[in-house]
Design a protein around this motif. Structure first.
Motif, PDB file in Angstrom:
ATOM      1  N   TRP A 248      44.522  48.905  25.366  1.00 17.67           N
ATOM      2  CA  TRP A 248      44.337  47.883  26.401  1.00 17.67           C
ATOM      3  C   TRP A 248      45.487  47.867  27.403  1.00 17.67           C
ATOM      4  CZ3 TRP A 248      40.173  45.285  27.742  1.00 17.67           C
ATOM      5  CH2 TRP A 248      40.291  44.152  28.546  1.00 17.67           C
ATOM      6  N   THR A 252      44.810  51.529  33.759  1.00 13.53           N
ATOM      7  CA  THR A 252      43.356  51.357  33.833  1.00 13.53           C
ATOM      8  C   THR A 252      42.655  52.700  33.994  1.00 13.53           C
ATOM      9  OG1 THR A 252      43.545  50.966  36.216  1.00 13.53           O
ATOM     10  CG2 THR A 252      43.486  49.042  34.790  1.00 13.53           C
ATOM     11  N   TRP A 290      35.437  48.362  26.104  1.00 13.29           N
ATOM     12  CA  TRP A 290      36.879  48.165  26.092  1.00 13.29           C
ATOM     13  C   TRP A 290      37.599  49.152  25.185  1.00 13.29           C
ATOM     14  CZ3 TRP A 290      36.268  45.917  30.228  1.00 13.29           C
ATOM     15  CH2 TRP A 290      35.376  44.864  30.433  1.00 13.29           C
ATOM     16  N   ARG A 294      40.765  49.019  30.120  1.00 13.67           N
ATOM     17  CA  ARG A 294      40.339  47.939  31.008  1.00 13.67           C
ATOM     18  C   ARG A 294      39.403  48.482  32.100  1.00 13.67           C
ATOM     19  NH1 ARG A 294      45.225  46.399  33.370  1.00 13.67           N
ATOM     20  NH2 ARG A 294      46.384  47.946  32.182  1.00 13.67           N
ATOM     21  N   ARG A 296      36.681  48.692  34.887  1.00 11.52           N
ATOM     22  CA  ARG A 296      36.303  47.810  35.985  1.00 11.52           C
ATOM     23  C   ARG A 296      34.800  47.562  35.996  1.00 11.52           C
ATOM     24  NH1 ARG A 296      37.290  49.603  42.248  1.00 11.52           N
ATOM     25  NH2 ARG A 296      36.173  51.447  41.464  1.00 11.52           N
ATOM     26  N   TYR A 329      39.641  37.854  33.953  1.00  4.78           N
ATOM     27  CA  TYR A 329      39.486  38.900  34.966  1.00  4.78           C
ATOM     28  C   TYR A 329      40.127  38.487  36.292  1.00  4.78           C
ATOM     29  CZ  TYR A 329      35.721  40.503  31.860  1.00  4.78           C
ATOM     30  OH  TYR A 329      34.986  40.927  30.784  1.00  4.78           O
ATOM     31  N   VAL A 415      38.001  42.837  37.317  1.00  6.49           N
ATOM     32  CA  VAL A 415      38.974  43.755  36.727  1.00  6.49           C
ATOM     33  C   VAL A 415      39.682  43.023  35.594  1.00  6.49           C
ATOM     34  CG1 VAL A 415      41.029  45.145  37.129  1.00  6.49           C
ATOM     35  CG2 VAL A 415      39.293  44.931  38.933  1.00  6.49           C
TER      36      VAL A 415
END
Length: 524
Positions: A248, A252, A290, A294, A296, A329, A415
């Protein structure tokens, strides 16, 4: 200049003939409306205007080597815009060159070829390509990024067949869809049905007839060899899908899920559970998308869902979804734009005016209301749309071209935040407190406490304690605070006080209906 190897789509006025609104879905044995994504297709609507679709993609932005999953891709309007990076300039002459190259007999299904009787008889493409309208596109930038691949995920087989050229017989037809018996060889080949198919027209286009409604479909897509091969290898010491997964707190990933949600109870379920699924921690690992970090989300949602996602404290639509989404988010609007400050719940208000303080004129005229925080920009841009810019599935309504007071679908980007006030250990308590509180959203918090649990009214003094003390979050006056006006930090205080209360309820489940309990999505 981006040129696709797909036929340019017809104008909105011809969509109804190319993609009939009353086309039937694949039916499962013994059922009338449960197969082929029909359950979540109630009140489904799709974008039919390529100019708006390209604007959606341009404002979203495409990163280098990005992979897109176009969930509920329908006939491929957004899919084409994604493939072209928001600058789809494909002309009828480009399609003519593709037909000449591969042969007319190989471009797609021909009438009377398919064994699916619910497909309808058509030659691909089922519209006159020479009548395709000109899409309004700005100058193409020199550094334009194009996606490494787009996966068009659509449970309605007919939409993929008519819009993107998927041969319908690749997907196993039910016994109700077979016009004639299949050969033994064909039965054997269909027994090993795949969930992802390579487009024979566009090299970076993949097609899937799985349904986003099913919780396992997204991980299965990202784990499929055709899709996984397009993703960055994060850990070369691992093999298979695990090599592309990341933690996590890692940077990204270049993965975006685009989805157009139906305006129905199933659309509400999908949105709520997708939003809340981002809750997790090291001890409570996140599942679904996930596992790849992360990821989008870029959604086209009905205006009622949009208003709740972006509603600020003090606004009429501010509720449980607003608190959860904004805590988990970073959210910003996407085309088509039409943000309404303090939108009413029936979605009839179309006023976009904010004053310089960031407070809507609607709120300013109401007494005893806090200031509203302006939504993320752009808040003043309005996209003009018409009713035939959106195609509604399975509706017999015949539209005449008429201006929309407000688009029925609005875009929004979500996001995931690296850190959130919602901790995995308190997930059930957040759900319990918010549900109980928003049942009486215009009643002071102090009056709601007794409804949450026996003796909870004795907790009021703890809400006044200053920040940085025994309890997380910001202090709050429960005698004046209304649930609709509370900030996320104030909700954190309420949840943390309950969590540290020795007599907090053991059973945090709020009564739900049998239909809610039996839904498949979200069962992780």
């Amino acid at each position: 200049m981006p040129r696709l190897r797909l036929p340019p789509l017809p104008g909105p006025e011809r969509f109804a003939k190319a993609f009939p609104r009353t086309s039937s879905l694949a039916l499962e044995e013994g059922s009338k409306a449960t197969g082929g994504g029909s359950r979540e297709s109630i009140r489904r609507m799709t974008l039919a205007n390529s100019t708006i679709a390209n604007k959606f993609v341009r404002d979203l932005g495409i990163r280098k080597n990005e992979l897109f999953i176009d969930a509920y891709g329908s006939c491929g309007v957004l899919t084409r815009a994604l493939l072209a990076g928001g600058y789809d300039e494909t002309k009828p002459s480009d399609w003519a060159n593709v037909v000449k190259e591969i042969g007319e007999e190989n471009v797609g299904v021909k009438a009377d070829e398919t064994m699916r009787i619910m497909m309808g008889k058509f030659d691909f493409p089922p519209w006159n390509v020479d009548e395709a309208p000109t899409t309004i596109i700005p100058e193409v930038p020199k550094d334009l990024n194009l996606p490494v691949a787009v996966v068009a995920q659509e449970p309605w087989v007919s939409a993929l067949a008519r819009g993107l050229g998927l041969h319908p017989d690749i997907v196993t037809p039910s016994k109700y869809e077979r016009e004639r018996p299949l050969s033994a060889e064909r039965e054997e080949s269909l027994a090993e049905e795949d969930i992802v198919y390579q487009s024979h027209l566009q090299p970076n286009l993949l097609l899937s007839t799985s349904s986003p409604y099913h919780w396992t479909s997204m991980p299965q897509l990202l784990s499929h060899p055709l899709v996984a091969s397009k993703m960055e290898v994060v850990d070369p010491t691992k093999e298979g899908p695990a090599a592309t997964q990341r933690s996590w707190d890692a940077p990204t990933p270049n993965i975006t899920m685009v989805a157009t949600l139906p305006d129905s109870v199933y659309g509400e379920q999908i949105l709520n559970q997708w939003v809340c699924s981002a809750i997790g921690s090291e001890n409570y690992p996140r599942s679904w998308l996930w596992s790849w970090g992360r990821v989008r989300l870029a959604l086209m949602v009905p205006k009622a869902m949009y208003d709740r996602l972006l509603a600020q404290p003090g606004e009429t639509c501010h509720g449980k979804l607003s608190v959860m989404a904004q805590s988990l988010y970073h959210i910003r609007p996407l085309p088509p734009y039409h943000h309404v400050p303090d939108a009413d719940k029936p979605c009839k208000n179309t006023d976009t005016t904010y004053d310089p303080l960031g407070m809507s004129t609607a709120l300013k005229n109401k007494k005893n209301r806090q200031y509203s925080v302006a939504a993320p920009p752009p808040i003043n841009e309005v996209t003009q749309t018409y009713n035939d810019d959106f195609l509604q599935f399975f509706s017999k309504t015949v539209y005449t071209r008429k201006e929309n007071p407000r688009p029925p679908l609005l875009g929004v980007e979500l996001v995931p935040r690296l850190h959130s006030v919602i901790k995995a250990e308190q997930r059930d308590l957040w759900d319990f407190v918010l549900r109980k509180s928003f049942l009486r959203e215009i009643t002071c918090l102090s009056d709601n406490l007794s409804k949450m649990a026996f003796g909870a009214e004795n907790l009021v003094d703890r809400f006044f304690e200053p920040a940085g003390g025994r309890f997380a979050g910001q202090p709050i006056n429960p005698y004046t605070a209304l649930p609709r006006e509370m900030t996320n930090e104030q909700w954190l205080r309420v949840v943390d006080v309950f969590d540290k209360w020795a007599f907090k309820p053991d059973n945090l489940l709020v009564d739900i209906t049998a239909a809610e309990a039996s839904r498949e999505i979200g069962q992780s």
